[in-house]
Scaffold this motif. Structure first.
Motif, mmCIF file in Angstrom:
data_model
loop_
_atom_site.group_PDB
_atom_site.id
_atom_site.type_symbol
_atom_site.label_atom_id
_atom_site.label_comp_id
_atom_site.label_asym_id
_atom_site.label_seq_id
_atom_site.Cartn_x
_atom_site.Cartn_y
_atom_site.Cartn_z
ATOM 1 N N THR A 1 0.684 -1.379 -0.147
ATOM 2 C CA THR A 1 0.122 -0.007 -0.050
ATOM 3 C C THR A 1 0.899 1.110 0.118
ATOM 4 O OG1 THR A 1 -0.246 -0.087 2.257
ATOM 5 C CG2 THR A 1 -1.798 -1.092 1.291
ATOM 6 N N ASN A 2 2.220 1.098 0.323
ATOM 7 C CA ASN A 2 3.221 2.234 0.266
ATOM 8 C C ASN A 2 3.822 2.261 -0.934
ATOM 9 O OD1 ASN A 2 5.327 4.114 0.482
ATOM 10 N ND2 ASN A 2 5.512 3.686 2.786
ATOM 11 N N PRO A 3 3.480 3.407 -1.973
ATOM 12 C CA PRO A 3 4.351 3.339 -3.220
ATOM 13 C C PRO A 3 5.971 3.004 -2.842
ATOM 14 C CG PRO A 3 3.106 5.429 -2.852
ATOM 15 C CD PRO A 3 3.010 4.484 -1.494
ATOM 16 N N ASN A 4 6.786 3.413 -1.957
ATOM 17 C CA ASN A 4 7.989 3.370 -1.821
ATOM 18 C C ASN A 4 8.303 1.681 -1.244
ATOM 19 O OD1 ASN A 4 8.622 5.923 -2.551
ATOM 20 N ND2 ASN A 4 8.345 6.603 -0.371
ATOM 21 N N ASN A 5 7.438 1.140 -0.919
ATOM 22 C CA ASN A 5 7.538 -0.172 -0.224
ATOM 23 C C ASN A 5 8.872 -0.511 0.141
ATOM 24 O OD1 ASN A 5 7.089 -2.974 0.174
ATOM 25 N ND2 ASN A 5 6.234 -3.324 -1.852
ATOM 26 N N PRO B 1 2.796 -12.728 -2.257
ATOM 27 C CA PRO B 1 1.908 -11.849 -3.379
ATOM 28 C C PRO B 1 1.026 -10.887 -2.729
ATOM 29 C CG PRO B 1 2.207 -14.355 -3.557
ATOM 30 C CD PRO B 1 2.596 -14.054 -2.321
ATOM 31 N N GLU B 2 0.696 -9.766 -3.280
ATOM 32 C CA GLU B 2 -0.140 -8.828 -3.146
ATOM 33 C C GLU B 2 -1.555 -9.045 -3.314
ATOM 34 O OE1 GLU B 2 0.738 -5.046 -5.133
ATOM 35 O OE2 GLU B 2 2.814 -5.279 -5.068
ATOM 36 N N LYS B 3 -1.880 -10.260 -3.952
ATOM 37 C CA LYS B 3 -3.171 -10.631 -4.042
ATOM 38 C C LYS B 3 -3.720 -11.133 -2.651
ATOM 39 C CE LYS B 3 -2.386 -15.280 -5.663
ATOM 40 N NZ LYS B 3 -2.682 -16.285 -6.617
#
Length: 117
Positions: free
Chosen positions: A64-68, A89-91
């Motif tokens: 959920t954070n663009p910088n991950n 995995p994000e799913k």
């Protein structure tokens, strides 16, 4: 001292709660540095790599954070010591292993981790 003298797998994870979740569901030895931003010393890593056939890095997937930052820290550790980085995995909408256990089930989390490694 709490790790086995030798083993096939070791997982470096980002927190004690993930370490405990992995131990209880998969019986795979794990360690967690003080934080994802702490670089494990080379002499410690050399010892771990001599004791375990495969060392995996499983840090948080802060999808959920663009910088991950978990992915970034995991990449840094993996590249420095030539380790295998794995990621939930994000799913599955779970940023770490303990969330995966809570959101899915212990059995599902165990199967996902075994597929990743």
């Amino acid at each position: 001292r709490q790790l086995p003298a030798k083993g096939k797998k070791l997982i470096i994870t980002s927190s004690r709660k993930d370490l405990m979740s992995i131990a209880s569901t998969c019986k795979i030895p794990s360690i967690a540095p003080q934080s994802e931003n702490v670089m494990i010393k080379s002499n410690v890593m050399d010892e771990l790599k001599s004791r375990f056939d495969n060392v995996f890095v499983l840090y948080d997937n802060d999808f959920t954070n663009p910088n991950n930052p978990g992915r970034t820290a995991g990449n840094k550790l993996s590249e420095r010591y030539d380790l295998k980085q794995i990621e939930i995995p994000e799913k599955f909408k779970s940023k770490d292993y303990s969330d995966l256990v809570m959101n899915q089930s212990a059995n599902t989390a165990r199967n996902i981790l075994k597929r990743l490694i």
